[in-house]
Design a protein around this motif. Structure first.
Motif, PDB file in Angstrom:
ATOM      1  N   VAL A 154       0.859  -1.188   0.000  1.00  0.00           N
ATOM      2  CA  VAL A 154       0.000   0.000   0.000  1.00  0.00           C
ATOM      3  C   VAL A 154       0.895   1.239   0.000  1.00  0.00           C
ATOM      4  O   VAL A 154       1.843   1.326   0.783  1.00  0.00           O
ATOM      5  CB  VAL A 154      -0.936   0.042   1.220  1.00  0.00           C
ATOM      6  CG1 VAL A 154      -1.715   1.354   1.238  1.00  0.00           C
ATOM      7  CG2 VAL A 154      -1.908  -1.123   1.195  1.00  0.00           C
ATOM      8  N   SER A 156       0.704   5.376   0.535  1.00  0.00           N
ATOM      9  CA  SER A 156      -0.223   6.328   1.142  1.00  0.00           C
ATOM     10  C   SER A 156       0.442   7.672   1.411  1.00  0.00           C
ATOM     11  O   SER A 156       1.665   7.780   1.503  1.00  0.00           O
ATOM     12  CB  SER A 156      -0.800   5.767   2.451  1.00  0.00           C
ATOM     13  OG  SER A 156       0.241   5.473   3.361  1.00  0.00           O
ATOM     14  N   THR A 185      -6.908  11.646   3.102  1.00  0.00           N
ATOM     15  CA  THR A 185      -5.740  10.786   3.022  1.00  0.00           C
ATOM     16  C   THR A 185      -5.869   9.897   1.799  1.00  0.00           C
ATOM     17  O   THR A 185      -6.940   9.365   1.526  1.00  0.00           O
ATOM     18  CB  THR A 185      -5.618   9.910   4.285  1.00  0.00           C
ATOM     19  OG1 THR A 185      -5.462  10.753   5.422  1.00  0.00           O
ATOM     20  CG2 THR A 185      -4.411   8.989   4.184  1.00  0.00           C
ATOM     21  N   SER A 187      -4.668   6.469  -0.308  1.00  0.00           N
ATOM     22  CA  SER A 187      -4.044   5.158  -0.204  1.00  0.00           C
ATOM     23  C   SER A 187      -4.286   4.405  -1.503  1.00  0.00           C
ATOM     24  O   SER A 187      -5.392   4.433  -2.045  1.00  0.00           O
ATOM     25  CB  SER A 187      -4.616   4.359   0.975  1.00  0.00           C
ATOM     26  OG  SER A 187      -4.299   4.973   2.208  1.00  0.00           O
TER      27      SER A 187
END
Length: 261
Positions: A154, A156, A185, A187
């Motif tokens: 991931v 981010s 945010t 991701s």
């Protein structure tokens, strides 16, 4: 970092003429959060006995003014909501306006109006973008990966505004996601095969800057190792564990069958 907006060298002006006397000049400028910008007209020094005013977003939201004849020079940095407090500087000779330590909330339309023998209006569309920090790549560090299962990652980033987060394979975009809200945010997931030798990178960008983090597959996608001291495989991959049980069971069935022949 200091970004000075100069008519002749740094900006592209569009001139619209209304009649023979009044003119409106407009320009767009983009800067990064924390920069200092100077908005100014193309005249090095203004004529005597003129009235000059600076407004932000709305005509009634006056943030600075000069009455050259009366020798009055005022900065209203508490208008419209105090966002400019202690961050404005007005040049008494040229009428230029400097905004120090810019913030994303300073984005908008600034208008300078000069009233003298003829009326001139200068409009500045300012866009202040958030300072970008390199995105972070992570994985489940408690897991190891077998050659039969992909490595899940991931990428981010936090505290963004008008930015795009993208996974690249070489120079090709694999996937991307955008945000326009500063509080959001981002991701973005990625799965990489065990023996994939391609180059991957995660890129965060806005219209004026970008930050890149390159993927080190050996750092995040380590394979399950055999623990010689314990004499068994030290692996957390449930899929591989199931496969081992299945193989063991099949071998037991084969052995049992052979006893009857």
């Amino acid at each position: 970092m200091f970004c000075s907006l100069v008519f002749c060298s740094l900006c592209f002006w569009h001139l619209l003429v209304f009649g023979n006397s009044d003119t409106v000049k407009t320009v767009s400028v983009s800067v990064t959060d924390g920069d200092t910008i100077t908005l100014q007209n193309n005249d090095s020094q203004l004529q005597d006995n003129y009235l000059l005013s600076w407004t932000f977003e709305r005509p009634e939201s006056r943030i600075a003014e000069i009455n050259k004849g009366a020798r009055n020079f005022l900065i209203h940095d508490g208008v419209p909501d105090g966002r400019f407090r202690d961050r404005l500087k007005l040049d008494n000779q040229t009428g230029s306006l400097t905004i120090m330590n810019t913030r994303t909330t300073d984005s908008g339309l600034y208008e300078m109006t000069i009233k003298s023998k003829k009326d001139d209006t200068y409009r500045f569309t300012v866009a202040v973008y958030a300072y970008l920090i390199a995105p972070v790549i992570s994985s489940d560090s408690s897991r190891c990966f077998s050659p039969l299962s992909p490595c899940s990652l991931v990428c981010s980033s936090v505290n963004l505004g008008h930015a795009t987060l993208s996974w690249y394979k070489g120079i090709s975009v694999l996937s991307s996601i955008s945000v326009s809200d500063l509080s959001n945010t981002l991701s973005l997931p990625l799965e990489v095969e065990y023996q994939d030798k391609n180059t991957y990178s995660c890129v965060l960008n806005n219209p004026i800057s970008n930050k890149t983090t390159h993927l080190n597959t050996t750092q995040f996608c380590h394979t399950c190792a055999v623990d010689s001291s314990e004499g068994h495989a030290n692996c957390c991959d449930s899929v591989e564990a199931v496969l081992r049980l299945v193989v063991t069971a099949l071998m037991g069935v084969a052995a049992a069958t052979a006893m009857f022949f």
